[in-house]
Design an enzyme around this catalytic site. Structure first.
Site, PDB file in Angstrom:
ATOM      1  N   ASP A 312      39.226   0.714  20.213  1.00 54.74           N
ATOM      2  CA  ASP A 312      38.271  -0.318  20.615  1.00 54.74           C
ATOM      3  C   ASP A 312      38.173  -0.317  22.146  1.00 54.74           C
ATOM      4  O   ASP A 312      38.942   0.353  22.850  1.00 54.74           O
ATOM      5  CB  ASP A 312      38.669  -1.693  20.055  1.00 54.74           C
ATOM      6  CG  ASP A 312      37.467  -2.651  19.974  1.00 54.74           C
ATOM      7  OD1 ASP A 312      36.431  -2.378  20.612  1.00 54.74           O
ATOM      8  OD2 ASP A 312      37.570  -3.676  19.282  1.00 54.74           O
ATOM      9  N   GLU A 525      32.891 -12.529  20.346  1.00 59.06           N
ATOM     10  CA  GLU A 525      34.345 -12.349  20.439  1.00 59.06           C
ATOM     11  C   GLU A 525      34.909 -13.033  21.679  1.00 59.06           C
ATOM     12  O   GLU A 525      34.269 -13.094  22.713  1.00 59.06           O
ATOM     13  CB  GLU A 525      34.687 -10.861  20.473  1.00 59.06           C
ATOM     14  CG  GLU A 525      33.807 -10.059  21.409  1.00 59.06           C
ATOM     15  CD  GLU A 525      34.196  -8.587  21.483  1.00 59.06           C
ATOM     16  OE1 GLU A 525      35.365  -8.249  21.274  1.00 59.06           O
ATOM     17  OE2 GLU A 525      33.302  -7.774  21.768  1.00 59.06           O
TER      18      GLU A 525
HETATM   19  C1  BGC Z   1      34.559  -5.110  19.928  1.00 59.43           C
HETATM   20  C2  BGC Z   1      34.067  -4.124  18.908  1.00 59.43           C
HETATM   21  C3  BGC Z   1      32.835  -3.415  19.406  1.00 59.43           C
HETATM   22  C4  BGC Z   1      33.115  -2.804  20.765  1.00 59.43           C
HETATM   23  C5  BGC Z   1      31.929  -2.086  21.358  1.00 59.43           C
HETATM   24  C6  BGC Z   1      34.658  -4.512  21.296  1.00 59.43           C
HETATM   25  O1  BGC Z   1      34.976  -5.470  22.259  1.00 59.43           O
HETATM   26  O2  BGC Z   1      35.827  -5.604  19.535  1.00 59.43           O
HETATM   27  O3  BGC Z   1      33.804  -4.761  17.690  1.00 59.43           O
HETATM   28  O4  BGC Z   1      32.446  -2.436  18.493  1.00 59.43           O
HETATM   29  O5  BGC Z   1      33.509  -3.817  21.655  1.00 59.43           O
HETATM   30  O6  BGC Z   1      30.963  -2.963  21.790  1.00 59.43           O
HETATM   31  C1  BGC Z   2      30.387  -5.330  26.121  1.00 55.11           C
HETATM   32  C2  BGC Z   2      30.749  -5.466  24.663  1.00 55.11           C
HETATM   33  C3  BGC Z   2      32.208  -5.356  24.544  1.00 55.11           C
HETATM   34  C4  BGC Z   2      32.922  -6.317  25.470  1.00 55.11           C
HETATM   35  C5  BGC Z   2      34.397  -6.143  25.415  1.00 55.11           C
HETATM   36  C6  BGC Z   2      31.127  -6.368  26.925  1.00 55.11           C
HETATM   37  O1  BGC Z   2      30.793  -6.267  28.277  1.00 55.11           O
HETATM   38  O2  BGC Z   2      29.027  -5.484  26.286  1.00 55.11           O
HETATM   39  O3  BGC Z   2      30.138  -4.490  23.879  1.00 55.11           O
HETATM   40  O4  BGC Z   2      32.566  -5.605  23.229  1.00 55.11           O
HETATM   41  O5  BGC Z   2      32.487  -6.199  26.789  1.00 55.11           O
HETATM   42  O6  BGC Z   2      35.080  -7.087  26.175  1.00 55.11           O
END
Ligand code: BGC
Ligand code: BGC
Length: 658
Positions: A312, A525
């Protein structure tokens, strides 16, 4: 100690280590649905033997499109790129399909541009299309997974997988980081809505169906035109962290980890998932990115996974001793490809050094490369033309459709609208409040009813789903749009008010019925983690409006937009009817389809949604799962009323998965 004693001691230690490692009985044995293919494997042999060490190091690294140019792909022989949430070609959120395609072509062309006789290996682009092609302007956005869990219809998931794949493939992208197979067990978690259910069997059934629709079925239409690769994520235990903390620690026995959080993976592998994303989280204190027992031995060994593991987003940097630009531990633990958005270059340099020094065994690198190439070969990518020249759908079906027309295609929008209808869960319906007669005088209150970003939630154009407006979603309808269309056809009236404006003027005539729409603000998230399940702690204007209406004798229908179960017993009390609409996506009209009657006053569609999560009675009831003892939800898992079965007593319990 004497020498023989030392030897004996060492032997005993080794024995203990082996037997601990060997006891993987919690992870039932299964095998890949792809029969092993000697022709394919020998082709892989010859490719790998012709690759330089530098070629191999590039192949196992993925960078982010804002930080990787096509020239970089060529120079460093990168195996993959991704666009993160809210990342678009040229940073233009309204980028046209042609711009996505042009960038995909540029990466592809760069990756196969070499004349030194070494193998030409197309780069693979991955994206998060987690509820439709949600980064692309004009896409059809389906309900988030929690709503699809309420619909609990595998056939629907298959169709959504196929439609999403077509909209992703239209942009030239080959690989999707979906579905999330998390089994969220603590509703404080900000990714609860990315999971289908708290029930592992439902997650397994729906996840497998989505994968089949997205990739095609193994042995039938696997990776046929218009299909994209799916990703089973995040392995394993992401939904089980203590306190529902994102990227936290899952404390569980191995039996529980496998039974609850592993269920989706068994089904996903059987339906042909080729990539698995490793979880940010830890299991009993050990980061999943540093867990060879589960990655190598359980998943790739016992469970027969012969595709590749993608890390990830910089998650390897959280392994003790690692940084974003160096982590032999994760690679040696079984991560086959690093997701290193910004630091890919330094990571590659360090990886080369670590292979040369033997810190990373050369066989481990070869194994990772073989897995990545096996997936590229199986998926047809090794022999595919450049993205803009790839056909999109089987001949016939696509004949009249231009590539860009797949984005927000009428068939896809109709499917999304159906998904909304099937996802609605009716918790209460008294005094015949629903269905609403379309020729009535209807008061509609709450800004959420007209706000498209609010009904989309996170992972919608932007990562957190914030900082957008209705105009960012041209192929979408708000809930209000849907209500207005249905009512104006039938001769009723819709009047929109803010909550604070409801029944403020004693002289005004009362509406026949009031429809209140309220819900959570978008989040994704990490930022979506909350302390309690209280809805809108600082603003109770929706509740006050409901109570004023109730006191005046106006029937109140409440619609809740939410990414998690919330403690709303007060709101339910103040309503005659209460509907959970989850995060319905771009087709808000699906709500009116079920709430508004036809001209004869009969329902047009019945409610079929059932709670995929147990509903809390109190804000502190974040851990509230079917099978718990004691189990004291306000509404149990599987609960859902319908027009046909209006009374709770008549609502059949869903005991198993459905
Ligand atoms: C998320 C994933 C996602 C990845 C790419 C991560 O922070 O946990 O689910 O696929 O970012 O965007
Ligand atoms: C990205 C996401 C990723 C996240 C992780 C963001 O800046 O756009 O895709 O999951 O950072 O922390």
């Amino acid at each position: 100690m004497t020498a023989p004693r030392i030897a004996l001691f060492a032997w005993a230690l080794l024995g203990a280590a082996i037997s601990a490692a060997a006891d993987l009985s919690q992870w039932p044995r299964q095998s890949s649905p792809f029969p092993s293919d000697p022709v394919e494997e020998s082709r892989l042999d010859s490719i790998i033997s012709a690759m330089t060490l530098r070629d191999k190091a590039g192949q196992v690294i993925m960078g982010e499109i804002q930080h990787v140019s096509p020239t970089d792909v060529k120079r460093y022989r990168l195996g993959a790129v991704l666009n993160g949430g809210g990342s678009f070609p040229g940073k233009e959120r309204h980028a046209a399909v042609s711009q996505w395609l042009a960038l995909a072509d540029a990466y592809h062309d760069a990756s196969v541009d070499r004349d030194d006789g070494r193998p030409r290996i197309p780069v693979i682009w991955g994206t998060d299309a987690v509820h439709g092609a949600n980064n692309v302007f004009g896409a059809t956005l389906f309900p988030h997974n929690i709503g699809l869990g309420a619909a609990a219809n595998p056939e629907l998931l298959r169709l959504i997988g196929a439609a999403t794949a077509r909209e992703v493939a239209a942009t030239g992208i080959y690989w999707n980081f979906a579905p999330t197979l998390a089994v969220p067990r603590n509703d404080r978690w900000g990714r609860t809505y990315e999971g289908y259910s708290e029930h592992p069997a439902l997650v397994a059934e729906l996840g497998a169906a989505l994968i089949e629709g997205m990739q095609g079925a193994v042995g039938r239409d696997f990776m046929a035109p218009g299909k994209v690769l799916a990703t089973a994520k995040h392995f394993v235990g992401d939904g089980g962290t203590a306190g529902g903390v994102d990227q936290g620690n899952t404390e569980a026995s191995e039996e529980e980890l496998s039974r609850i959080h592993g269920a989706g993976y068994r089904a996903a592998l059987r339906s042909g998932a080729q990539t698995v994303m490793v979880s940010f989280s830890s299991w009993n204190g050990l980061k999943m990115h540093a867990n060879p027992r589960l990655l190598q031995e359980a998943l790739k060994g016992r469970m027969g996974f012969d595709g590749f593991l993608i890390g990830d987003w910089d998650a390897h940097s959280q392994v003790p001793g690692c940084t974003a630009s160096s982590c032999p531990e994760a690679f040696n633990a079984g991560v086959d490809m690093f997701m290193a958005p910004k630091d890919w270059k330094a990571l590659r340099r360090n990886l080369l050094r670590q292979v040369r020094s033997g810190e990373i065994p050369a066989e481990r690198l070869d194994d990772a490369v073989r897995r990545i190439l096996r997936v590229k070969l199986r998926a047809g990518l090794l022999d595919a033309p450049r993205p803009s020249e790839r056909p999109l759908a089987p001949p016939g079906e696509a004949a009249a459709v231009h590539r860009s027309d797949w984005l927000g295609h009428t068939q896809h929008r109709a499917l999304a609208r159906r998904a909304v209808r099937e996802s609605l869960v009716l918790l209460k319906n008294e005094r015949g409040a629903l269905p609403v007669a379309p020729n009535a005088k209807i008061l509609v209150a709450g800004a959420a009813v007209a706000n498209i970003p609010g009904q989309l939630g996170g992972w919608s154009m932007t990562w957190q789903g914030d900082d957008t407006e209705n105009a960012d979603f041209p192929n979408a309808a708000s809930i209000l749009d849907g209500l207005r269309a249905a009512v104006s056809e039938a001769g009723g009236t819709v009047e929109f008010r803010r909550f604070s404006e409801v029944l403020r003027d004693p002289a005004e005539s009362l509406p026949d019925v009031a429809l209140l729409v309220f819900g959570e603000k978008p989040y994704a998230e990490y930022e979506g983690d909350v302390e309690t399940l209280e809805f809108s702690p600082r603003d109770k204007s929706h509740l006050k409006a409901a109570r004023r209406l109730q006191a005046a004798g106006v029937p109140v229908v409440s619609v809740l937009l939410t990414g998690r179960p919330l403690a709303v017993l007060g709101e339910i009390e103040a309503s005659d009817a209460f509907v959970v609409a989850w995060l319905p996506g771009s087709e808000g009209a699906g709500v009116a389809d079920v709430l508004l009657a036809d001209a004869q006053g009969e329902p047009r569609f019945d409610f079929t949604g059932r709670l995929p999560f147990s509903w809390p009675a109190r804000p502190d009831q974040a851990v509230n799962n079917v099978g718990d003892d004691p189990y004291q939800p306000a509404f149990r898992f599987g609960f859902g009323l319908s027009y046909e079965r209006p009374r709770p007593g008549n609502s059949p319990a869903r005991s198993g998965a459905r």
